[in-house]
Design a protein around this motif. Structure first.
Motif: not given
Length: 421
Positions: A40, A252-253, A257
């Protein structure tokens, strides 16, 4: 130079263990709660994209109101943005929801229920997929959900074992392969030009053999000299294999995300079949979010410049982990790893039979790792050796503690095994 653990006497190992146990006990006393389980982005990375929320005031473009229904395959400017970034034509791009995982799942579902110009996979006795290992657990989860039999394909420094792949695709029940071609999850390997060429030239027995080219880390370099990935769509026509590869990617990154934009890239034939399914599945994805991303980045260079800011945050975190690995494990003959030039993970291979025990020791002391075994199909690492390290999420001071503790736990697990053998 430190002595290899495998060359130490039992007495030397026990002496080493006593020192490590003291350090381990000290860590447990800290009551840590550190998370290195998923890749994450950290909060400081997410902050880089906060401006995307205020960049657009008017969502009516060329008479089309992006707040309303319509534009099934994505707004033109967003398709152009992804086309430029990925080196393809906009007509071969469909803009999807916030995550490429959904695009992959939906595509495999389509293959099962309706096929891709051939017999639906649900009507076949057996469907098999090739799985480069160690690999991405979400790919394995999709396969397991649909009952696809997974076949391990070893990874080497240039990519998956192509000799094994070329032999296995002679089986008509082998219908595809998932892979992450640039900065592979978790090894960080970039497929070499030779490997990309051999993949593009495959001659599978199954006409509906599909490679899901999950280019999740296409722009996620940590260093300026990070290796590039050959564009497989430039190579496929040479072998009349345009329909064989379906690529996915997302922001997303890059931005958020939970609120990014994804894209699926494919041949004219595949795009037509995907659009036919989308007509039944949705009216449109989030065009307002697509437009925000276009307005914020403007072009591919805007994305690449943005990713340099991410690299400035991530590179020191990777360096911390790599420093601890080298300092604690580098000369003891009990572990190996790849120093990635990009992506989100470090793949650590420890002495056979010691990965699960390492994970247990880390958990007892307050550090959560990716579930050991998750980098293999069915959660079964045949050597019980691979550990996926995710340095991105913890703040630097926490990561420093977590990496040191991980190395202590590896050493303890190996000593336990060696002294019990």
């Amino acid at each position: 130079m430190s002595k290899l653990y495998t060359q130490m006497s039992r007495e030397e190992l026990m002496s080493e263990k006593a020192l490590l146990e003291k350090r381990y006990t000290d860590f447990k006393a800290k009551n840590l709660k550190l998370d290195m389980s998923r890749g994450k982005p950290g909060a400081d990375q997410l902050d880089l994209s906060n401006g995307i929320n205020t960049v657009v005031e008017d969502y009516v473009v060329d008479g089309v109101d992006y707040r309303n229904y319509g534009v099934l395959d994505g707004i033109p400017s967003c398709k152009e943005l992804f086309a430029e970034l990925m080196g393809v034509e906009a007509k071969n791009v469909i803009i999807g929801p916030n995550a490429s995982l959904q695009l992959m799942f939906d595509y495999i579902s389509q293959c099962f229920t309706h096929g891709m110009g051939s017999t639906p996979w649900c009507k076949l006795d057996k469907v098999k997929f090739l799985c480069p290992v160690p690999g991405y657990d979400r790919h394995f989860t999709i396969c397991e959900h649909f009952g696809i039999e997974m076949i391990n394909i070893p990874m080497n420094e240039e990519g998956p074992d192509m000799d094994a792949i070329e032999e296995l695709v002679e089986d008509e029940s082998v219908k595809g392969m998932f892979c992450v071609p640039r900065f592979s999850n978790p090894s960080g390997i970039v497929f070499s030009d030779a490997v990309v060429e051999r993949i593009a030239s495959l001659n599978p027995a199954a006409d509906d053999f599909r490679i899901i080219w999950d280019n999740a880390y296409c722009v996620h370099a940590l260093e300026e000299d990070a290796p590039k990935l050959l564009n497989i769509f430039d190579i496929l026509p040479k072998y009349n294999n345009e329909d064989m590869v379906v690529e996915v990617c997302s922001t997303s990154k890059i931005t958020f995300p939970g609120a990014g934009v994804s894209a699926i890239i494919a041949s004219d034939n595949n795009i037509a079949m995907i659009k036919k399914r989308l007509n039944a599945q949705t009216i449109s994805y989030d065009k307002m979010n697509q437009y925000r991303h276009v307005a914020y980045f403007k072009n591919a260079d805007g994305i690449l410049n943005h990713m340099k800011k991410h690299a400035k945050i991530l590179k020191p975190k990777f360096d911390i982990v790599l420093h601890h690995l080298e300092n604690e494990l580098g000369s003891k003959g009990i572990a190996s790893w790849v120093e990635p030039k990009g992506g989100y993970f470090i793949s650590l291979d420890v002495y056979d039979g010691c990965a699960k025990r390492t994970g247990e020791l880390c958990k007892e002391a307050g550090v959560t790792l990716t579930t050991v075994g998750a980098t293999y199909p069915y959660g079964v690492d045949p050597h019980d050796s691979n550990i996926r390290i995710a340095p991105s999420y913890p703040p630097v001071h926490e990561l420093d503690l977590a990496a040191e503790l991980l190395c202590i736990c590896v050493q303890l697990a190996v000593i336990e095994k060696l002294t019990n053998e």
